[in-house]
Design an enzyme around this catalytic site. Structure first.
Site, short mmCIF file in Angstrom:
data_model
loop_
_atom_site.label_atom_id
_atom_site.label_comp_id
_atom_site.label_asym_id
_atom_site.label_seq_id
_atom_site.Cartn_x
_atom_site.Cartn_y
_atom_site.Cartn_z
N HIS A 188 1.19 -1.79 0.15
CA HIS A 188 0.30 -0.06 0.51
C HIS A 188 0.84 1.42 -0.15
O HIS A 188 0.57 2.39 -0.41
CB HIS A 188 -0.83 0.22 1.37
N ASP A 454 -5.26 -7.60 -31.50
CA ASP A 454 -5.75 -8.85 -32.63
C ASP A 454 -6.12 -8.50 -34.14
O ASP A 454 -6.01 -9.17 -34.55
CB ASP A 454 -6.99 -9.02 -31.41
N CYS A 501 -9.74 0.99 -29.32
CA CYS A 501 -9.36 0.14 -28.51
C CYS A 501 -7.86 -0.29 -27.91
O CYS A 501 -7.42 -0.56 -26.20
CB CYS A 501 -10.38 -0.43 -27.62
C1 PEP Z 1 -7.08 -5.92 -29.01
O1 PEP Z 1 -7.08 -6.74 -29.48
O2 PEP Z 1 -6.83 -4.76 -29.34
C2 PEP Z 1 -8.36 -5.90 -27.33
C3 PEP Z 1 -8.02 -4.32 -27.19
O3 PEP Z 1 -8.01 -6.55 -26.33
P1 PEP Z 1 -6.47 -7.38 -26.24
O4 PEP Z 1 -5.61 -6.60 -26.04
O5 PEP Z 1 -7.33 -7.29 -24.44
O6 PEP Z 1 -7.12 -8.84 -26.65
MG MG Z 2 -8.27 -8.92 -28.11
#
Ligand code: PEP
Ligand code: MG
Length: 559
Positions: A188, A454, A501
């Site tokens: 902590h 991915d 993302c």
């Molecule tokens: C991605 O594949 O870009 C993603 C955001 O998911 P993860 O990295 O959790 O597979």
């Molecule tokens: Mg992914």
């Protein structure tokens, strides 16, 4: 010059005189008491006072470092009244006739040893908490005032290991940095140092000697290096780094509350990626506009068995309520490939990245999916929830998943359980198939979020886990960028939004490109929010638009 290497747990560079933390030492006297009942009452009064003090500390920590830091002291309050702990003290006082100071010290030592002997790192770290609480109660019994730095000038504070309550009680205007000989990165104290923004280095062992007291020390919380009496060149280098970091942070802080708008008026939402409910503090601290990816599989990874609906509901509810109405996109379970969970007992596969993972598991094992969807919809009553499915390749998968959502909603309605009727349902675009048919997919969902990690892996047929592939794994490859552009165009044709993302969202080299192709949302780690905002605000989309896209698509070096 003396160089010491530890582990940096809170970034920043600080320089100043080295000061060893002086604990108010109270020599514990041991004696047999005449009136055991009165001694017990004396303990109870000290315990009550300790609990009050911890309440004050919790509020101080809340103001300085947020709810998570406050929770630590609230937990200490509970530990101070823990039944086993109190019974042990009662036994020492009432049965052995021991004075309260000695009774608390002995009971605390027994409990701390028991924690320290545990295998689990989390419980091991609790030994320090028990010692901390016992020290506080003993201090009250002895009439000792806690903590403090007896120095007129700010110092770099060294200690064997600072208890969390010692850390939070310190006068921050007197502290430039922390060095501890012990400690762990997940303690902590390290967390508090990070949230308070004070550079900290732990685990320097016995390299730090008391004879160094008062000498000038420079700590680099990023690299974990400690330098005493630095030579001219080292000093200059570290001071330059310090000035740059401070300037950078000041500039970035000025961007808090500012819109993410380019020079010529293109706006983009900057959201955050999180893995557990505690990360919300960092999102708010860094002024994230919402959460664009909550990787819900971390809840499953932290459990030894399938997390129950109630357990999940509480976690989702916490994130949604803590975000205070800002959008939270929760991705449904994404396991398989690199994220294996034993209790799922998934069969071993030749090509796990191409195998039974993510939405495929959910559709094949609807009972698991249903539990998560019920928890999600129940939590939707507490904020602005969006649900997102990972690893989609076909329209039928989305339709089947959405059917499950409808059936869960019907169930909740029949049971009289409240949920929001304003939950958007979207998908991740992570497979080339999904990108190529994004025109079709856009008709059946409310939004797209491109998972570039991915998408790059599958588009380039390049394992994202394999470090040896190096330059072959190129997320800037025109094939990936073309797919991103295609997906954004198809989303907009159907009037839905499109975000990114994956890690690429925070890649400042591509911010102009993403703005120019009209990406609506970039979801990045909390620490990347302000640098990205800065980049967006410096960008002039119109000036780069035509040229940039053309360049990208015809870059023969990367094609
Ligand atoms: C991605 O594949 O870009 C993603 C955001 O998911 P993860 O990295 O959790 O597979
Ligand atoms: Mg992914």
């Amino acid at each position: 010059m003396i160089s010491i290497q530890g582990k940096g747990v809170s970034t920043g560079v600080a320089a100043g005189p080295l000061y060893f933390y002086q604990r108010a030492k109270s020599t514990i006297r041991r004696y047999e008491v005449a009136d055991r009942e009165a001694e017990w009452e004396r303990f109870k009064a000290a315990q009550a006072k300790a609990i009050d003090q911890l309440g004050v500390l919790a509020e101080k920590a809340r103001a300085e470092a947020g709810d998570e830091a406050a929770l630590l002291f609230e937990t200490h309050q509970m530990m101070a009244e823990d039944m086993d702990y109190e019974e042990a003290i009662e036994g020492f006082i009432k049965e052995s006739g021991l004075n309260a100071e000695a009774a608390v010290t002995d009971a605390g030592a027994i409990q701390a040893d028991a924690f320290a002997a545990m295998d689990d790192d989390y419980f091991k770290a609790r030994a320090a908490d028990v010692k901390d609480i016992s020290g506080r109660i003993v201090g009250i019994l002895c009439g000792v005032v806690q903590g403090g730095i007896d120095s007129d000038v700010p110092v770099v504070l060294a200690a064997d290991d600072l208890a969390p309550s010692e850390t939070v009680q310190l006068d921050k205007s007197k502290i430039l940095g922390f060095i501890t000989s012990g400690g762990s990165g997940s303690s902590h104290t390290a967390i508090l140092a990070r949230t308070m923004g004070i550079p900290a280095i732990i685990g320097v062992g016995d390299q730090l000697k008391s004879e160094y007291e008062g000498r000038e020390v420079i700590v680099d919380g990023g690299t974990g290096s400690v330098v005493i009496d630095a030579d001219e060149e080292t000093r200059e280098r570290l001071m330059k780094k310090r000035a740059e970091l401070i300037k950078r942070q000041e500039l970035l802080n000025q961007l808090k509350g500012q819109p993410n708008v380019s020079k010529d008026g293109h706006e983009v939402r900057i959201y955050c990626n999180i893995g557990n409910p505690e990360d919300v503090h960092a999102v708010l601290e860094n002024d994230g506009g919402g959460i664009g990816l909550f990787r819900s599989e971390f809840l499953y990874l932290n459990c030894d068995d399938y997390p129950t609906e109630d357990y999940q509901f509480e976690a989702y509810k916490k994130v949604l309520s803590d975000m205070g109405g800002k959008e939270v996109v929760i991705r449904t379970l994404d396991i398989g490939a690199d994220k294996m969970i034993e209790y799922f007992q998934l069969p071993k596969e030749e090509n796990p990245a191409l195998g039974n993972r993510a939405l495929r598991i959910c559709l094949n094992r609807p009972e698991i999916f249903r539990t998560q969807l019920r928890a999600l919809y129940r939590a939707s009553a507490y904020g602005k929830l969006s649900i997102m499915f990972p690893m989609v390749a076909s329209v039928w998968e989305v339709k089947e998943a959405k059917k499950m959502c409808e059936s869960v909603k019907a169930e909740l309605t029949a049971e009289g359980i409240p949920f929001s009727d304003d939950v958007d349902v979207g998908i991740m675009i992570e497979t080339p198939a999904a990108a190529v048919i994004s025109d079709r997919l856009a008709k059946v969902v409310d939004f797209f979020s491109i998972g570039t990690n991915d998408l790059t892996q599958y588009t380039l047929a390049c394992d994202r886990q394999n470090n040896d592939l190096g330059r072959f794994f190129n997320a800037h490859h025109p094939a990936v960028l073309r797919l991103i552009k295609l997906v954004a165009e198809n989303a907009h044709k159907e009037g839905i939004w499109c975000g990114i993302c994956g890690e690429l969202g925070a890649d400042l080299e591509l911010t102009e490109t993403f703005l120019s192709i009209g990406i609506d949302e970039l979801s990045v780690s909390p620490r990347s929010v302000l640098p990205l905002r800065q980049k967006v605000r410096e960008t002039e989309v119109a000036a780069v638009k035509e040229k940039l896209i053309d360049d990208l698509m015809s870059d023969m070096n990367t094609l």
